[in-house]
Design a protein around this motif. Structure first.
Motif, PDB file in Angstrom:
ATOM      1  N   TYR A 237     -23.447   8.314  -1.594  1.00  0.00           N
ATOM      2  CA  TYR A 237     -22.005   8.548  -1.553  1.00  0.00           C
ATOM      3  C   TYR A 237     -21.628   9.938  -2.091  1.00  0.00           C
ATOM      4  O   TYR A 237     -20.570  10.459  -1.775  1.00  0.00           O
ATOM      5  CB  TYR A 237     -21.259   7.489  -2.377  1.00  0.00           C
ATOM      6  CG  TYR A 237     -21.459   6.063  -1.933  1.00  0.00           C
ATOM      7  CD1 TYR A 237     -21.597   5.044  -2.863  1.00  0.00           C
ATOM      8  CD2 TYR A 237     -21.513   5.719  -0.582  1.00  0.00           C
ATOM      9  CE1 TYR A 237     -21.774   3.723  -2.468  1.00  0.00           C
ATOM     10  CE2 TYR A 237     -21.691   4.403  -0.178  1.00  0.00           C
ATOM     11  CZ  TYR A 237     -21.812   3.412  -1.135  1.00  0.00           C
ATOM     12  OH  TYR A 237     -21.992   2.098  -0.732  1.00  0.00           O
TER      13      TYR A 237
ATOM     14  N   GLN B 191     -17.197   9.398   3.635  1.00  0.00           N
ATOM     15  CA  GLN B 191     -17.548   9.272   2.222  1.00  0.00           C
ATOM     16  C   GLN B 191     -18.825   8.475   1.978  1.00  0.00           C
ATOM     17  O   GLN B 191     -19.368   8.507   0.879  1.00  0.00           O
ATOM     18  CB  GLN B 191     -16.393   8.598   1.470  1.00  0.00           C
ATOM     19  CG  GLN B 191     -15.106   9.405   1.491  1.00  0.00           C
ATOM     20  CD  GLN B 191     -13.977   8.712   0.753  1.00  0.00           C
ATOM     21  OE1 GLN B 191     -14.054   7.520   0.476  1.00  0.00           O
ATOM     22  NE2 GLN B 191     -12.937   9.451   0.434  1.00  0.00           N
ATOM     23  N   SER B 192     -19.260   7.712   2.970  1.00  0.00           N
ATOM     24  CA  SER B 192     -20.415   6.837   2.783  1.00  0.00           C
ATOM     25  C   SER B 192     -21.430   7.104   3.879  1.00  0.00           C
ATOM     26  O   SER B 192     -21.073   7.203   5.050  1.00  0.00           O
ATOM     27  CB  SER B 192     -19.985   5.368   2.837  1.00  0.00           C
ATOM     28  OG  SER B 192     -18.950   5.116   1.913  1.00  0.00           O
TER      29      SER B 192
ATOM     30  N   SER C 105     -14.043   4.672   8.706  1.00  0.00           N
ATOM     31  CA  SER C 105     -12.868   4.137   8.011  1.00  0.00           C
ATOM     32  C   SER C 105     -13.369   3.346   6.809  1.00  0.00           C
ATOM     33  O   SER C 105     -14.540   3.453   6.431  1.00  0.00           O
ATOM     34  CB  SER C 105     -12.053   3.241   8.948  1.00  0.00           C
ATOM     35  OG  SER C 105     -12.817   2.086   9.280  1.00  0.00           O
ATOM     36  N   ASN C 106     -12.511   2.535   6.217  1.00  0.00           N
ATOM     37  CA  ASN C 106     -12.921   1.756   5.050  1.00  0.00           C
ATOM     38  C   ASN C 106     -14.054   0.790   5.364  1.00  0.00           C
ATOM     39  O   ASN C 106     -14.764   0.356   4.471  1.00  0.00           O
ATOM     40  CB  ASN C 106     -11.734   0.964   4.507  1.00  0.00           C
ATOM     41  CG  ASN C 106     -10.779   1.861   3.743  1.00  0.00           C
ATOM     42  OD1 ASN C 106     -11.144   2.968   3.370  1.00  0.00           O
ATOM     43  ND2 ASN C 106      -9.571   1.397   3.526  1.00  0.00           N
TER      44      ASN C 106
ATOM     45  N   ASN D  18     -19.464   6.425   7.561  1.00  0.00           N
ATOM     46  CA  ASN D  18     -18.238   5.635   7.678  1.00  0.00           C
ATOM     47  C   ASN D  18     -17.156   6.413   8.414  1.00  0.00           C
ATOM     48  O   ASN D  18     -16.968   7.596   8.223  1.00  0.00           O
ATOM     49  CB  ASN D  18     -17.730   5.198   6.307  1.00  0.00           C
ATOM     50  CG  ASN D  18     -17.043   6.329   5.559  1.00  0.00           C
ATOM     51  OD1 ASN D  18     -17.692   7.290   5.150  1.00  0.00           O
ATOM     52  ND2 ASN D  18     -15.730   6.238   5.410  1.00  0.00           N
TER      53      ASN D  18
END
Lengths: 114, 110
Positions: B51, B31-32, B94-95, B92
């Motif tokens: 994003y 997502q990033s 993960s978070n 990314n």
């Protein structure tokens, strides 16, 4: 400080010695990352801290590598019984939040093991 | 297949022209997306992040994201010799964790 500060900039050690690398992140940044970068490669993730908690250490190459951030600010990466393959640039980065916000890097520590 | 792939280059572009740098990634859940510039012997410096699908412009830099095709690109308009560097793409996993490409070396010829 204004940016991420790492020390020392250069470190030469003999094989078998222990070394400690310091990172002082941007003030107020919650997240702190350590990376290892070999020549001609992108950074490789080592470990991640959210405040003082080490949430992920899956990238640490062996149990000779240890990192801490006891008060949620300055972090130290320690390498015990160094080997020649530990020679690399060690980068520290910090980010403001906890979810994929841009990371800001220090100048790195270039470690050479003789 | 690497999770994040970049052409290693070098990519040679005349001064004043547009430099186009590309990056593909394998995880559809990403997502990033970040572009960093790294001069020789220096640490990575954030250039742009994106994003959402589409274009994002900041001065001479434009980041383009196409999630359906899983690629992100960086355009540098009016290239200057000072733009000569290695450009790293990061995505990314993960978070908090980023996966990095190996970088594309860009050379701007006066």
């Amino acid at each position: 400080g204004a940016g991420v500060s790492q020390s020392p900039r250069y470190k030469v050690a003999k094989r078998g010695q222990d070394v400690a690398l310091r990172c002082d992140p941007i003030s107020g940044h919650v997240s702190l990352f350590w990376y290892q970068q070999a020549l001609g490669q992108g950074p490789e993730f080592l470990t991640y801290f959210q405040n003082e908690a080490q949430l992920d250490k899956s990238g640490l190459p062996s149990d000779r590598f240890f990192a801490e951030r006891p008060e949620g600010s300055v972090s130290t990466l320690k390498i015990q019984r160094t080997q020649q393959e530990d020679s690399a640039v060690y980068l520290c980065a910090s980010s403001q939040g906890t979810r994929n916000q841009p990371q800001h890097f220090g100048d790195g520590t270039r470690l050479s093991i003789l | 297949q690497k999770e994040v792939e970049q052409n290693s280059g070098p990519l040679s572009v005349p001064e004043g022209a547009i430099a186009s740098l590309n990056c593909t990634y394998s995880d559809r859940g990403s997502q990033s997306f970040f572009w960093y510039r790294q001069y020789s012997g220096k640490s990575p410096e954030l250039i742009m992040f994106i994003y959402s699908n589409g274009d994002k412009e900041d001065g001479r830099f434009t980041a383009q994201l196409n999630k359906a095709s899983q690629y992100v690109s960086l355009l540098i308009r009016d290239s200057q010799p000072s733009d000569s560097a290695t450009y790293l793409c990061a995505v990314n996993r993960s978070n908090y964790q980023l996966i990095w490409g190996a970088g594309t070396k860009l050379i701007i010829k006066p």
